[in-house]
Design a protein around this motif. Structure first.
Motif, mmCIF file in Angstrom:
data_model
loop_
_atom_site.group_PDB
_atom_site.id
_atom_site.type_symbol
_atom_site.label_atom_id
_atom_site.label_comp_id
_atom_site.label_asym_id
_atom_site.label_seq_id
_atom_site.Cartn_x
_atom_site.Cartn_y
_atom_site.Cartn_z
ATOM 1 N N GLN A 1 11.200 -65.470 -6.362
ATOM 2 C CA GLN A 1 11.186 -65.904 -4.962
ATOM 3 C C GLN A 1 11.698 -64.824 -4.018
ATOM 4 O O GLN A 1 11.446 -64.895 -2.814
ATOM 5 C CB GLN A 1 11.986 -67.200 -4.809
ATOM 6 C CG GLN A 1 11.270 -68.402 -5.436
ATOM 7 C CD GLN A 1 12.017 -69.706 -5.285
ATOM 8 O OE1 GLN A 1 13.183 -69.733 -4.904
ATOM 9 N NE2 GLN A 1 11.348 -70.805 -5.589
ATOM 10 N N SER A 2 12.379 -63.808 -4.557
ATOM 11 C CA SER A 2 12.727 -62.667 -3.715
ATOM 12 C C SER A 2 11.484 -61.846 -3.382
ATOM 13 O O SER A 2 11.452 -61.128 -2.380
ATOM 14 C CB SER A 2 13.760 -61.784 -4.424
ATOM 15 O OG SER A 2 13.188 -61.107 -5.543
ATOM 16 N N ILE A 3 10.445 -61.971 -4.223
ATOM 17 C CA ILE A 3 9.167 -61.293 -4.004
ATOM 18 C C ILE A 3 8.177 -62.216 -3.318
ATOM 19 O O ILE A 3 7.464 -61.817 -2.390
ATOM 20 C CB ILE A 3 8.589 -60.809 -5.347
ATOM 21 C CG1 ILE A 3 9.514 -59.774 -5.987
ATOM 22 C CG2 ILE A 3 7.178 -60.252 -5.183
ATOM 23 C CD1 ILE A 3 9.175 -59.445 -7.414
ATOM 24 N N ALA A 4 8.126 -63.456 -3.789
ATOM 25 C CA ALA A 4 7.190 -64.452 -3.275
ATOM 26 C C ALA A 4 7.968 -65.734 -2.987
ATOM 27 O O ALA A 4 8.154 -66.562 -3.892
ATOM 28 C CB ALA A 4 6.079 -64.717 -4.292
ATOM 29 N N PRO A 5 8.458 -65.918 -1.770
ATOM 30 C CA PRO A 5 9.297 -67.093 -1.472
ATOM 31 C C PRO A 5 8.615 -68.429 -1.744
ATOM 32 O O PRO A 5 9.299 -69.436 -1.928
ATOM 33 C CB PRO A 5 9.594 -66.927 0.028
ATOM 34 C CG PRO A 5 9.473 -65.460 0.280
ATOM 35 C CD PRO A 5 8.359 -65.000 -0.620
ATOM 36 N N ASP A 6 7.278 -68.444 -1.797
ATOM 37 C CA ASP A 6 6.573 -69.693 -2.037
ATOM 38 C C ASP A 6 6.370 -69.980 -3.521
ATOM 39 O O ASP A 6 5.700 -70.957 -3.879
ATOM 40 C CB ASP A 6 5.212 -69.689 -1.329
ATOM 41 C CG ASP A 6 4.310 -68.558 -1.802
ATOM 42 O OD1 ASP A 6 4.835 -67.535 -2.310
ATOM 43 O OD2 ASP A 6 3.075 -68.680 -1.663
#
Length: 292
Positions: A116-121
């Motif tokens: 989620q640090s890369i892709a919050p979704d």
């Protein structure tokens, strides 16, 4: 993608909120932590320097460390492998759904924190059968507002229960690719439990474009690891080390991602690998496979 309303009738934002936590855990009966019996997840927590373990876990872990002092280094190396792999899957491949079975006690950075640090979704489902992991599930449920993170109290040896869980069905869209993460768990699945059958059942439910991520202890490079495995078995924890060929066999039917099944510190190493780390210290294979 279906929201949490499929289970609770509430808005999807409640996946990370108090009402979902209460419905999942707080209304359950008290949990028996079985602190007098060592558990592999709590021993792993001890190797990683955690504090969520008990005398029985520490005694068993020290017995394994006496047999093979590299056990703790192997645990940390497998953890670092997991972080590198999920960064690759979330960042380079674009995977947004993760199913992590054999989660273990929360140790930051957890899988959902990394992705989620890369892709919050990103949406993450964790599953484990250690009662103390259940008591720490609140930490695992701390998701980014855009994503979702839920926890299942379930055993890897019961894939039907995992796949049918309403929490999983409400969180993951199984018509879209999912990364199945099995980190340092399959060496606790003996041949009699049909590890290949477990994998087939889980992967059959996932669509084309999904990935299997797996790390596994081995005795190939350090004979002392076999003595450590015996220490686990003496404490009632089934343990089956496997060779490189046997670990490769767990990826049958999948397209292995380069560089294939390697000792985990050799799988796409980055600047975080400690200088001088040896194969014997790591003694764990890892790989990533894609479902065509």
């Amino acid at each position: 993608m279906r929201g949490l309303a499929a289970v609770t009738g509430e808005g999807e934002r409640d996946l990370a909120g108090g009402r979902w936590w209460q419905s999942l855990v707080e209304e359950r009966s008290p949990v028996d932590l079985k602190t007098d019996q060592p558990h592999s997840a709590r021993m792993y927590d001890y190797y990683l320097g955690g504090k969520d373990n008990f005398p029985a876990d520490r005694e068993a872990a020290e017995q394994a460390l006496t047999a093979s002092p590299n056990v703790a280094t192997a645990a940390r190396s497998s953890r670092a492998f997991m972080t590198r792999v999920v960064r690759f899957l979330a960042g380079e491949v674009g995977i947004r759904q993760f199913l992590d079975i054999g989660t273990g006690i929360p140790t930051s950075p957890n899988l959902h924190e990394t992705v989620q640090s890369i892709a919050p979704d990103a949406r993450v489902v964790y599953a484990d059968n250690d009662p103390i992991v259940l008591t720490h599930a609140r930490a695992l449920l701390t998701s980014s507002p855009q994503g979702a993170t839920v926890y299942l109290d379930a055993d890897l040896r019961d894939p039907e229960r995992i796949l049918a869980a309403p929490e999983l069905r409400a969180t993951l869209d199984l018509s879209r690719p999912v990364a199945l993460s099995l980190m340092s768990i399959f060496h606790f699945i003996p041949d009699s439990d049909d590890p290949h059958g477990i994998l087939r059942r889980l992967l059959d439910e996932l669509p084309s474009g999904s990935y299997l991520v797996l790390s596994h202890g081995t005795g190939d490079v350090d004979p002392a690891v076999a003595a450590a495995a015996e220490a686990y078995r003496q404490r009632g924890i089934p343990t089956r080390l496997r060779s490189q060929a046997e670990v490769e066999g767990l990826f049958t039917g999948l397209d292995l991602i380069e560089p294939g099944v390697q000792l985990v510190h050799r799988w796409r190493p980055d600047g975080t690998i400690p200088a001088g780390l040896t194969d014997a210290q790591v003694s764990a294979y890892g790989g990533v496979g894609r479902k065509a």
